[in-house]
Motif scaffolding. Structure first.
Motif, short mmCIF file in Angstrom:
data_model
loop_
_atom_site.label_atom_id
_atom_site.label_comp_id
_atom_site.label_asym_id
_atom_site.label_seq_id
_atom_site.Cartn_x
_atom_site.Cartn_y
_atom_site.Cartn_z
N GLY B 133 -4.79 91.03 -1.60
CA GLY B 133 -4.62 89.61 -1.29
C GLY B 133 -4.66 89.31 0.20
N MET B 134 -4.53 90.36 1.02
CA MET B 134 -4.59 90.17 2.48
C MET B 134 -5.99 89.81 2.96
N GLY B 135 -6.96 90.11 2.13
CA GLY B 135 -8.33 89.84 2.52
C GLY B 135 -8.94 90.99 3.29
N LEU B 136 -10.19 90.82 3.66
CA LEU B 136 -10.95 91.89 4.30
C LEU B 136 -11.67 91.32 5.52
N ASN B 137 -11.46 91.97 6.68
CA ASN B 137 -12.22 91.59 7.86
C ASN B 137 -13.55 92.34 7.87
N ILE B 138 -14.58 91.64 8.31
CA ILE B 138 -15.90 92.26 8.31
C ILE B 138 -16.44 92.27 9.73
N PRO B 139 -16.94 93.44 10.17
CA PRO B 139 -17.40 93.54 11.56
C PRO B 139 -18.49 92.52 11.88
N LEU B 140 -18.52 92.06 13.13
CA LEU B 140 -19.55 91.11 13.57
C LEU B 140 -20.92 91.78 13.55
N VAL B 141 -21.93 90.99 13.30
CA VAL B 141 -23.27 91.56 13.26
C VAL B 141 -23.99 91.39 14.60
N SER B 142 -24.31 90.15 14.96
CA SER B 142 -25.03 89.95 16.23
C SER B 142 -24.04 89.58 17.33
N GLY B 143 -23.40 88.43 17.19
CA GLY B 143 -22.28 88.09 18.04
C GLY B 143 -22.60 87.73 19.46
N SER B 144 -23.86 87.43 19.81
CA SER B 144 -24.16 87.07 21.18
C SER B 144 -23.73 85.64 21.49
N SER B 145 -24.10 84.68 20.62
CA SER B 145 -23.63 83.33 20.82
C SER B 145 -23.49 82.64 19.48
N VAL B 146 -22.81 81.52 19.46
CA VAL B 146 -22.58 80.80 18.20
C VAL B 146 -23.92 80.40 17.57
N LEU B 147 -24.80 79.87 18.42
CA LEU B 147 -26.05 79.35 17.88
C LEU B 147 -26.98 80.46 17.38
N SER B 148 -27.06 81.57 18.13
CA SER B 148 -27.95 82.64 17.68
C SER B 148 -27.41 83.28 16.42
N ASP B 149 -26.08 83.37 16.32
CA ASP B 149 -25.44 83.87 15.12
C ASP B 149 -25.81 82.97 13.93
N ALA B 150 -25.68 81.67 14.14
CA ALA B 150 -25.98 80.70 13.09
C ALA B 150 -27.44 80.80 12.68
N THR B 151 -28.33 80.94 13.67
CA THR B 151 -29.76 81.03 13.38
C THR B 151 -30.06 82.29 12.57
N PHE B 152 -29.42 83.39 12.97
CA PHE B 152 -29.66 84.65 12.25
C PHE B 152 -29.29 84.53 10.78
N PHE B 153 -28.10 84.00 10.53
CA PHE B 153 -27.66 83.92 9.13
C PHE B 153 -28.44 82.87 8.34
N PHE B 154 -28.87 81.82 9.04
CA PHE B 154 -29.70 80.84 8.35
C PHE B 154 -30.98 81.50 7.86
N TYR B 155 -31.66 82.23 8.77
CA TYR B 155 -32.93 82.84 8.37
C TYR B 155 -32.73 83.94 7.33
N ALA B 156 -31.61 84.65 7.44
CA ALA B 156 -31.34 85.69 6.44
C ALA B 156 -31.17 85.05 5.07
N MET B 157 -30.40 83.97 5.01
CA MET B 157 -30.16 83.31 3.73
C MET B 157 -31.45 82.67 3.22
N TRP B 158 -32.22 82.11 4.17
CA TRP B 158 -33.49 81.50 3.79
C TRP B 158 -34.44 82.55 3.20
#
Lengths: 253, 316
Positions: B133-158
């Motif tokens: 129930g404590m949950g699970l932390n997951i290591p960061l993948v790219s982490g350079s900036s908020v926007l590049s992170d968002a772009t990466f996951f957008f394209y991955a999901m796309w």
């Protein structure tokens, strides 16, 4: 026709019960290649159950069913279809949204592993033409009349390249012109050498097309033999045909 | 390929242009849109084609999320973890499907719903592996900036959405899709013509789970933290069904449109009626279903389609 006397279907002591109800008891029957066997009997005698038991829909509780030398007692329905056992349903079972063509294509497609959708549709056209439904090929099955849907069932069964074809009351609910048409089709199939077991209530049709008749009553096989002997058999007259029929028959000679 | 399927691919291609215009918020929305579309397309395989109303989406979403999370914590790279989640969901769902899909209608719906609960309890209790129930932390993948992170996951999901759509289109044009449609229309007759319905249903259930599982994995890596009540949320099971009904049951293009419209509604309602958003959303959905029972695609189908091709659009 059956000089070879090659047995295609054999049932030995087949019983099927639904909890307390004995629908079939100790039925033993064999069908030779090329025969047209009429399966008659009063409502609830177990005719459809017998077909269901052979096709694996409701497997036998005891006894053995062999088809083409192979034990198929515990076989699954789809496997029996692939072995060459095909049937029409008393209550028609179309794929309602599909066109008549795709209904028949489905039968060709899944009964023969390795068949492609394209070649299945081509084969389907020929079968629709055979039963006289080529004009309705692109119509959805739900829009067809009952007589057409019965013929669609037949086309589906034929598309499966059956070695043994069960016809479950293909004439029920049809008018006399339609019955005549269906009878003609059955004659043609028999002439093509397809072995047929047909459940039928219209004695005129049975006597017209069948080479042998088997009679079920209360889940038991009470008679099995040539048509002219069967209609004089007192047990059959008692259980199913009735005295009136026997007298009329006797009067006709 | 049919016209609706081409339209579907064009629609997905248009979505890919989003980063040209959007900020981080638009990217988040776009990622959610792709995820919802994956849910809807996946649900449609078993719910739309085969006609079995599955409530198991949340189960495989959560399973995929935890599989990816655990693997990444062990140092496995994201791509391999996602592949692991996808394969695990495919195999497990196919095996479960062979058993569960013997049930029909409401019974199947309840059984698939119970999968969500079972998986959640398993994860809750396997504390050593999942953190419970404590949950699970997951290591960061790219982490350079908020926007590049968002772009990466957008394209991955796309990319995952595109893959899902291609597989669904391939299925709908194949013998498998033809057979699933047969099963929906008449399962008795399907068996009788030689169709192995158990196998078909198991494969369909596997396919409907694997992309959801991979989406769960991407989601986990995206949000960096998951807990059982978040990823095994029953709403993930209900939403795809609503999307499919809104868009048009059975039609891949329809359900994707449904997913996008649903997300739009959800966002608009959430922003404007923060206090009563679920109530308003519920009313909107009921109105849509009442007045458009065959979904958005039926607008298209009945008016334009018949005019163009002279016949009704089919469930292909």
């Amino acid at each position: 026709m059956s000089e070879l006397r090659h047995e295609i279907l054999h049932l030995s002591n087949v019983s099927r019960h639904f909890s307390g109800l004995k629908a079939l008891s100790d039925v033993s029957l064999s069908v030779n290649k090329g025969e047209v066997v009429g399966l008659i009997g009063p409502n609830g005698a177990g005719k459809t159950t017998l077909v269901n038991t052979i096709c694996g829909v409701t497997p036998a509780s005891s006894g053995v069913v062999t088809f083409d030398g192979r034990d198929i007692t515990r076989i699954k329905t789809y496997q029996s279809a692939r072995l060459g056992l095909s049937r029409t349903f008393q209550i028609v079972q179309p794929f309602a949204e599909y066109s008549a063509l795709d209904n028949v294509a489905a039968a060709a497609l899944f009964s023969q592993p390795g068949e492609s959708l394209k070649s299945a549709r081509e084969a389907a056209r020929a079968h629709l033409a055979f039963v006289g439904l080529d004009a309705q090929a692109d119509q959805s099955a739900a829009t067809l009349t009952l007589a057409m849907r019965k013929r669609l069932e037949l086309a589906k069964a034929l598309a499966m390249k059956p070695k043994l074809l069960f016809l479950d009351e293909v004439n029920a609910g049809l008018n006399s012109a339609e019955v005549e048409r269906a009878t003609k089709l059955i004659h043609q199939l028999a002439a093509d050498g397809i072995t047929i077991v047909m459940i039928e209530h219209l004695m005129k049709v049975v006597l017209n097309v069948c080479t042998r008749i088997a009679v079920l009553h209360n889940g038991r096989l009470i008679a099995d033999g040539a048509p002219r002997d069967i209609i004089r058999d007192p047990a059959v007259v008692d259980a199913y045909l009735g005295q009136q029929y026997a007298q009329r028959n006797a009067a006709r000679g | 390929m049919t016209r609706t399927n081409i339209a579907l691919l064009v629609l997905i291609a248009c979505v890919a242009a989003l980063p040209l215009f959007g900020d981080a918020y638009a990217m988040r929305l776009g990622t959610m849109a792709c995820m919802y579309a994956i849910f809807a397309l996946s649900w449609n395989i078993v719910g739309g084609f085969a006609g079995y109303p599955s409530f198991a989406t949340a189960a495989f979403f959560g399973l995929g999320a935890y599989t990816t999370g655990i693997l990444m914590n062990k140092g496995v790279p994201l791509s391999v973890s996602l592949l692991g989640a996808l394969v695990l969901c495919l195999v497990l769902a196919a095996a479960l499907g062979a058993v569960l899909l013997r049930l029909r209608g409401h019974y199947f719906a309840i059984a698939s719903l119970s999968l969500v609960e079972v998986f959640r309890e398993l994860v809750n209790n396997a504390t050593d592996l999942t953190g419970g129930g404590m949950g699970l932390n997951i290591p960061l993948v790219s982490g350079s900036s908020v926007l590049s992170d968002a772009t990466f996951f957008f394209y991955a999901m796309w990319g995952l959405l595109l893959l899902t759509a291609l597989v669904v289109i391939a299925v709908s044009a194949s013998k498998l899709g033809f057979g699933l449609n047969c099963i929906r229309q008449n399962e008795t007759a399907s068996n009788m013509v030689g169709l192995n319905s158990t196998l078909h249903k198991a494969v369909a259930f596997g396919l409907s789970a694997c992309f959801v599982g991979a989406a769960g994995g991407l989601y986990a890596a995206w949000v960096h933290y998951i807990d059982p009540s978040d990823v095994f949320d029953i709403l993930y099971s209900v939403k795809p069904i609503v999307m499919a009904l809104m868009g048009g049951l059975g039609s891949p293009l329809g359900v994707v449109c449904g997913a996008f419209v649903y997300l739009g509604l959800e966002e608009v309602v959430w922003r404007n009626y923060i206090q009563i958003h679920s109530g308003v959303l519920g009313v909107l959905i009921i109105l849509l279903l009442l007045f458009l029972p065959h979904g958005l695609i039926s607008l298209h189908a009945s008016k334009i389609w018949r005019g163009l091709f002279g016949r009704k659009a089919k469930h292909v």
